[in-house]
Design a protein around this motif. Structure first.
Motif, PDB file in Angstrom:
ATOM      1  N   TYR A  57       0.870  -1.174   0.000  1.00 16.20           N
ATOM      2  CA  TYR A  57       0.000   0.000   0.000  1.00 16.20           C
ATOM      3  C   TYR A  57       0.904   1.220   0.000  1.00 16.20           C
ATOM      4  O   TYR A  57       1.713   1.415   0.911  1.00 16.20           O
ATOM      5  N   ALA A  58       0.773   2.031  -1.045  1.00 18.56           N
ATOM      6  CA  ALA A  58       1.573   3.250  -1.155  1.00 18.56           C
ATOM      7  C   ALA A  58       0.934   4.333  -0.297  1.00 18.56           C
ATOM      8  O   ALA A  58      -0.249   4.651  -0.449  1.00 18.56           O
ATOM      9  N   LEU A  59       1.693   4.909   0.599  1.00 21.52           N
ATOM     10  CA  LEU A  59       1.161   5.909   1.530  1.00 21.52           C
ATOM     11  C   LEU A  59       0.995   7.279   0.897  1.00 21.52           C
ATOM     12  O   LEU A  59       0.321   8.144   1.473  1.00 21.52           O
ATOM     13  N   ASP A  60       1.554   7.479  -0.283  1.00 24.13           N
ATOM     14  CA  ASP A  60       1.395   8.780  -0.939  1.00 24.13           C
ATOM     15  C   ASP A  60       0.105   8.858  -1.753  1.00 24.13           C
ATOM     16  O   ASP A  60      -0.195   9.876  -2.358  1.00 24.13           O
ATOM     17  N   GLY A  61      -0.681   7.786  -1.780  1.00 19.64           N
ATOM     18  CA  GLY A  61      -1.971   7.788  -2.476  1.00 19.64           C
ATOM     19  C   GLY A  61      -1.889   7.462  -3.954  1.00 19.64           C
ATOM     20  O   GLY A  61      -2.924   7.313  -4.605  1.00 19.64           O
ATOM     21  N   GLU A  62      -0.715   7.345  -4.501  1.00 22.55           N
ATOM     22  CA  GLU A  62      -0.546   7.029  -5.918  1.00 22.55           C
ATOM     23  C   GLU A  62      -0.719   5.527  -6.139  1.00 22.55           C
ATOM     24  O   GLU A  62      -0.556   4.727  -5.227  1.00 22.55           O
ATOM     25  N   LYS A  63      -1.023   5.143  -7.374  1.00 23.21           N
ATOM     26  CA  LYS A  63      -1.110   3.733  -7.757  1.00 23.21           C
ATOM     27  C   LYS A  63       0.170   3.368  -8.505  1.00 23.21           C
ATOM     28  O   LYS A  63       0.557   4.041  -9.451  1.00 23.21           O
ATOM     29  N   TYR A  64       0.805   2.300  -8.063  1.00 27.06           N
ATOM     30  CA  TYR A  64       2.029   1.826  -8.694  1.00 27.06           C
ATOM     31  C   TYR A  64       1.805   0.400  -9.183  1.00 27.06           C
ATOM     32  O   TYR A  64       1.040  -0.362  -8.592  1.00 27.06           O
ATOM     33  N   VAL A  65       2.515   0.043 -10.245  1.00 26.92           N
ATOM     34  CA  VAL A  65       2.359  -1.266 -10.850  1.00 26.92           C
ATOM     35  C   VAL A  65       2.892  -2.363  -9.924  1.00 26.92           C
ATOM     36  O   VAL A  65       2.305  -3.441  -9.820  1.00 26.92           O
ATOM     37  N   SER A  66       4.000  -2.090  -9.263  1.00 23.95           N
ATOM     38  CA  SER A  66       4.603  -3.099  -8.386  1.00 23.95           C
ATOM     39  C   SER A  66       5.280  -2.406  -7.215  1.00 23.95           C
ATOM     40  O   SER A  66       5.471  -1.191  -7.210  1.00 23.95           O
ATOM     41  N   LEU A  67       5.646  -3.218  -6.281  1.00 24.13           N
ATOM     42  CA  LEU A  67       6.354  -2.714  -5.100  1.00 24.13           C
ATOM     43  C   LEU A  67       7.698  -2.135  -5.493  1.00 24.13           C
ATOM     44  O   LEU A  67       8.111  -1.093  -4.977  1.00 24.13           O
ATOM     45  N   THR A  68       8.370  -2.756  -6.413  1.00 16.36           N
ATOM     46  CA  THR A  68       9.679  -2.272  -6.867  1.00 16.36           C
ATOM     47  C   THR A  68       9.557  -0.888  -7.497  1.00 16.36           C
ATOM     48  O   THR A  68      10.371  -0.005  -7.222  1.00 16.36           O
ATOM     49  N   VAL A  69       8.530  -0.702  -8.331  1.00 17.74           N
ATOM     50  CA  VAL A  69       8.319   0.600  -8.971  1.00 17.74           C
ATOM     51  C   VAL A  69       8.020   1.658  -7.918  1.00 17.74           C
ATOM     52  O   VAL A  69       8.530   2.779  -7.979  1.00 17.74           O
ATOM     53  N   ALA A  70       7.205   1.324  -6.928  1.00 19.32           N
ATOM     54  CA  ALA A  70       6.877   2.274  -5.870  1.00 19.32           C
ATOM     55  C   ALA A  70       8.115   2.654  -5.070  1.00 19.32           C
ATOM     56  O   ALA A  70       8.325   3.830  -4.757  1.00 19.32           O
ATOM     57  N   LYS A  71       8.946   1.681  -4.756  1.00 18.45           N
ATOM     58  CA  LYS A  71      10.163   1.969  -3.994  1.00 18.45           C
ATOM     59  C   LYS A  71      11.150   2.779  -4.823  1.00 18.45           C
ATOM     60  O   LYS A  71      11.819   3.670  -4.309  1.00 18.45           O
ATOM     61  N   ASP A  72      11.246   2.464  -6.130  1.00 17.85           N
ATOM     62  CA  ASP A  72      12.137   3.222  -7.003  1.00 17.85           C
ATOM     63  C   ASP A  72      11.686   4.670  -7.130  1.00 17.85           C
ATOM     64  O   ASP A  72      12.502   5.575  -7.299  1.00 17.85           O
ATOM     65  N   ALA A  73      10.375   4.886  -7.047  1.00 18.82           N
ATOM     66  CA  ALA A  73       9.838   6.248  -7.125  1.00 18.82           C
ATOM     67  C   ALA A  73      10.018   6.982  -5.797  1.00 18.82           C
ATOM     68  O   ALA A  73       9.743   8.182  -5.718  1.00 18.82           O
ATOM     69  N   GLY A  74      10.456   6.277  -4.784  1.00 19.90           N
ATOM     70  CA  GLY A  74      10.683   6.915  -3.492  1.00 19.90           C
ATOM     71  C   GLY A  74       9.428   7.048  -2.655  1.00 19.90           C
ATOM     72  O   GLY A  74       9.408   7.808  -1.684  1.00 19.90           O
ATOM     73  N   ALA A  75       8.394   6.324  -3.015  1.00 21.78           N
ATOM     74  CA  ALA A  75       7.134   6.407  -2.275  1.00 21.78           C
ATOM     75  C   ALA A  75       7.233   5.601  -0.980  1.00 21.78           C
ATOM     76  O   ALA A  75       7.793   4.510  -0.973  1.00 21.78           O
ATOM     77  N   PRO A  76       6.690   6.142   0.095  1.00 22.21           N
ATOM     78  CA  PRO A  76       6.629   5.349   1.323  1.00 22.21           C
ATOM     79  C   PRO A  76       5.549   4.280   1.177  1.00 22.21           C
ATOM     80  O   PRO A  76       4.436   4.578   0.735  1.00 22.21           O
TER      81      PRO A  76
END
Length: 140
Positions: A57-76
């Motif tokens: 679950y991305a805490l910034d409210g954005e939708k990401y395709v995968s956990l890796t993409v979310a982490k690469d984007a710097g999203a908590p």
């Protein structure tokens, strides 16, 4: 202080602990493979192909395709799936350790049990009994 440290290291428990840690580290790879390669596919089969390790679950409210993409984007992110897999790993390790301890305790109890098979040797009177008997005969 150095002598005290040498005494500590020389104790057998320290070596046992070191061996346990090394074996535990090697055992972790086996458990990780068991969970990732055997248990996860079975769970995914019953849950319709859901892969727990990808749950997040991305805490910034954005939708990401995968956990890796979310982490690469710097999203908590809350990596719920990874946590769930860690819990499953822990439960498997705890169960295996429980079974090992149970087996070791059973072997110890068998080893500590006295042999019932040993023949009972009939012993004669003790030396004191013989001397008392001789004394009584001499008195008569």
């Amino acid at each position: 202080m150095i002598q005290e440290f040498k005494d500590f290291i020389a104790k057998g428990n320290v070596m046992d602990m070191a061996v346990g840690i090394i074996v535990g580290a090697a055992f972790t790879a086996i458990v990780t493979s068991l969970v990732g390669d055997i248990i996860n596919p079975v769970i995914a089969l019953f849950t319709g192909g859901i892969d727990f390790s990808g749950w997040f679950y991305a805490l910034d409210g954005e939708k990401y395709v995968s956990l890796t993409v979310a982490k690469d984007a710097g999203a908590p992110v809350f990596a719920v799936g990874k946590f769930l897999m860690a819990v499953i790993n822990f439960l498997i390790i705890a169960f295996v350790v429980f079974m090992l301890v149970k087996m070791v305790n059973r072997v110890k109890s068998v080893a500590d049990r006295p042999d019932d098979i040993a023949p009972q040797v009939k012993t004669g009177p003790s030396q004191l009994d013989v001397l008392l008997e001789i004394r009584d005969l001499l008195r008569k």
